[in-house]
Structure formats: structure tokens, C-alpha cells
Enzyme design. Structure first.
Site, mmCIF file in Angstrom:
data_model
loop_
_atom_site.group_PDB
_atom_site.id
_atom_site.type_symbol
_atom_site.label_atom_id
_atom_site.label_comp_id
_atom_site.label_asym_id
_atom_site.label_seq_id
_atom_site.Cartn_x
_atom_site.Cartn_y
_atom_site.Cartn_z
ATOM 1 C CB SER A 1 36.825 36.690 49.631
ATOM 2 O OG SER A 1 36.573 35.678 48.688
ATOM 3 C CB SER B 1 31.631 35.517 41.452
ATOM 4 O OG SER B 1 32.719 34.654 41.223
ATOM 5 C CD GLU C 1 41.186 33.528 43.283
ATOM 6 O OE1 GLU C 1 40.287 33.443 44.133
ATOM 7 O OE2 GLU C 1 41.029 34.030 42.164
ATOM 8 C CD GLN D 1 38.653 37.251 43.610
ATOM 9 O OE1 GLN D 1 37.919 36.292 43.800
ATOM 10 N NE2 GLN D 1 39.886 37.144 43.151
#
Length: 387
Positions: free
Chosen positions: A163, A131, A249, A128
Site C-alpha cells: 500500500s 504480502s 489494521e 506495508q
């Protein structure tokens, strides 16, 4: 809402139990938690076993390659695999629990055909890329840019807390495809791309956590070319697609961990009885409150999963209620574990000690608790937005 098991669902439970009893003893030893290439191989091997047995993507719709199971069958699967000590999704977390479901809900037929079968078979792992160093909880402030050049986007920028990036084949990537202007909200102009991690210009730098593992990484993107065909949803509509991703999520991705917490709580009670700490009435009350919390979270899980099924498979804002309370309960659970262990809570080799360290991240990961409170206040309680 009736969540009692039908005869077919109980039959499903018995068949699943029998399969788990047969296959789990033959699994190889679990790898070192810090060895992510080995963990990827182990986790993907387990995923292939689930696929071949008809248990992969159990709750995914059939048109997405899943089994189209009922919400109750999904919960039975999570209960039985956790109680049997089966492997969790591990390196397949992002693909199975939110990138894949997002593509199933928002992707084209060609995108579903390309990406979903390898996820379900354990052939490809996703990470992912949301961020950024200056855009974590304030996701709309992201700066990674994607400039259209013919049939490609040229992407430059960086991501953090990505991740499983070091072992991933693909990344669910948020990029800015239109500049921020004084007249438009910041969340407009964002697009959701599927980035091949082996593309030229992608650099991955693992980040070591407090627990000593490196399941996160920084990702640097230097004029990386990503096909426009890899965009999920319309250009500049990525914020809406992202809300779908985040609903998975926060709403269903942690479901299996509720069962795990209930199992840990039972083990804590047994350990406390064995080492004499059960005689402390304060500790007993603490464990009792945690048991009530876990039961309440499981009931909320049942409601969220059923509501998602009723409304087309995408969890709603109830996922933020769940995420908010689950994050706190998990931290309280492992604080109680430290109390049960006493001085042994300082020994990283003891059970639950590393889990206690990792639990500290749960009020930050997948949206901070402060963000979840804002969502609950604005979208459930109808309170005005702060100025």
C-alpha cells in the site's frame, strides 16, 4: 460499559465542530484520485493541520506523542470529521493506523522518538510490505530473507500489494531471519523491520487496480541493507509483533469508514426518493437492513475501541468479527447503490460507481474473510484447528 458522553466530551465535540467549520472552507481542491504524489501532498497537508490544532494521534497514548483521548472522544472525532466532509487519512493510512500504533506498542524509546513524531506531523508516509506473490493470506509462508551482516540485515525478496509504496518514505517490512525447518512452525523466524524506501536496491513497480488507481505496488528488494536498529521487537519474534499490527489494521483502522458508510446510506435514500426507486418495497427493505447493519457495526466499534483502551491500547480478536462483517456490508451497500442508480451504475463518472469497484477488495484486504472466519472460530469460539 458506559459510552454516553460526559460534559467534557460534549465540549470537545463543540470545539471540534467549530474548528472544522473554520478550516474546511479554506482547503485547496482535492487532487485527482489517480495522482498519488498530489494526493500525498494533500493528505500530509491535512495531517499537519490536525497536528497543529492538537488533533493528530488523538487516541494514541501521550507517551507516544498522542493526545491520550478517551475512546468516546476518538469516536466523536471520527463522527464529526466524516459528517463535515473532512479529508480522510489517505496516504497516511499505514503510518497512522497500524505501523505507528505498532511502534508505539512494541518499539523502543528511541524508535518511538524517531518515527512517531514525523508520522503525526505528516512529514513521513509509510507503506506495508507484508504480502508476497506466494504468501498473501498464508503470511507465514513468506520468503523474503534478511541475513545478518554486522549491524545490518541484507534483505532480498519481493512484496506485492504494498500500500502506497510509490509515495512512501518507510515500509513496515516482514522478513525471514531464520530458515524454516521440519521441527519449527513456519511463523517462527520472522522479524518486523522498518525499511527506508530510498535505500539502494529497492525497486517499486506500481500496480493499477480495477478502479484505475495505483495505490498498490510490487516492491523488489535486491540485497538491501537495513540497520539492525530498525528491527521492532526481538529477532525472530516478528510474528507476535505482526499480530499487534494486524489487530490495529482489522480492529480500528476501518472505524472511520463505518461513519462514511452511514453517510452514503443516507445519500442513497435521498437519491432513491428523488428518482422514484424508493417506491420499490424490496429496495426499501434492503436499505433498512443496511441501516441496521451499520448501527450494529458502530456499536461493535464502540465496544472494540473501549476494550482496546481497557487492555492497554491493542485491539483484540473482536477486530476480526468487525472486519468480517464490515467487508460484506460495504459490498452490499455499493450493490444497493448500483440498484438505486440503475443504468447510471455503468457510468464511472457517477458517484458511488468507483467505490463499488473498490469495495470488491475489502473481503481480501487486511486478511481475507476466510482467514477472519478461522480466527473467530479458533480464538473466540474455541473450535479445533483444521488438519
Amino acid at each position: 460499559m458506559d459510552l454516553s458522553c460526559t460534559e467534557d466530551e460534549e465540549d470537545f465535540r463543540h470545539r471540534l465542530r467549530a474548528w472544522l467549520r473554520r478550516v474546511l472552507p479554506a482547503l485547496p481542491p482535492r487532487p485527482d484520485p489517480a495522482d498519488w504524489p498530489a494526493r500525498r501532498a494533500y493528505d500530509c497537508g491535512w495531517q499537519r493541520m490536525l497536528h497543529d490544532a492538537g488533533y493528530a494521534g488523538l487516541h494514541w497514548p501521550r507517551e507516544a506523542g498522542g493526545q491520550g483521548a478517551t475512546p468516546t472522544q476518538h469516536l466523536i472525532f471520527l463522527e464529526e470529521t466524516e459528517r463535515a466532509g473532512a479529508p480522510y487519512v489517505g496516504a497516511n493510512f499505514v503510518g497512522l493506523l497500524h505501523a505507528g500504533p505498532t511502534i508505539a506498542a512494541e518499539g523502543t524509546a528511541g524508535q518511538r522518538a524517531r518515527w512517531l513524531p514525523p508520522i503525526l506531523r505528516g512529514d513521513e508516509v509509510w507503506c506495508q510490505g507484508f504480502s508476497e506473490p506466494e504468501a498473501g493470506s498464508d503470511l507465514a509462508a513468506l520468503r523474503t530473507r534478511a541475513v545478518r551482516d554486522g549491524d545490518d540485515y541484507v534483505v532480498s525478496g519481493s512484496k506485492i500489494w504494498t500500500s502506497h509504496a510509490e509515495v512512501a518514505d518507510w515500509c513496515e517490512l516482514l522478513v525471514r531471519t531464520a530458515p524454516v525447518t521440519p521441527d519449527t512452525p513456519r511463523h517462527r523466524g520472522i522479524s518486523w523491520l522498518a525499511l527506508p524506501m530510498d535505500a539502494p536496491g529497492v525497486t517499486v513497480r506500481p500496480l493499477r487496480t480495477l478502479a484505475g488507481t495505483a495505490e498498490f505496488a510490487e516492491v523488489f528488494l535486491d540485497e538491501v541493507r537495513v540497520p539492525v536498529a530498525n528491527r521492532v521487537g526481538a529477532e525472530n519474534d516478528g510474528w507476535r509483533v505482526t499480530m499487534v499490527t494486524l489487530s490495529f489494521e482489522r480492529g480500528t483502522a476501518f472505524v472511520g469508514e463505518v461513519v462514511a458508510c452511514r453517510r452514503v446510506l443516507e445519500s442513497l435514500a435521498r437519491t432513491a426518493r428523488a428518482n422514484g426507486r424508493w417506491d420499490d418495497p424490496v429496495l426499501r427493505r434492503r436499505l433498512g437492513r443496511l441501516a441496521a447493519d451499520c448501527t450494529a457495526l458502530w456499536r461493535l466499534t464502540q465496544w472494540n475501541v473501549s476494550e482496546a483502551q481497557r487492555t492497554g491500547g491493542v485491539p483484540g480478536v473482536g477486530g476480526s468479527v468487525f472486519k468480517l462483517r464490515f467487508s460484506q456490508v460495504r459490498q452490499e451497500l455499493y450493490d444497493a447503490a448500483a440498484e438505486v442508480l440503475g443504468a447510471d451504475a455503468l457510468d464511472a463518472g457517477r458517484e458511488w460507481v468507483v467505490d463499488r469497484l473498490s469495495s470488491l477488495s475489502y473481503t481480501i484486504a487486511a486478511g481475507t474473510s476466510q482467514i477472519q472466519r478461522n480466527i473467530v472460530a479458533e480464538r473466540i469460539l474455541g473450535l479445533p484447528k483444521g488438519r
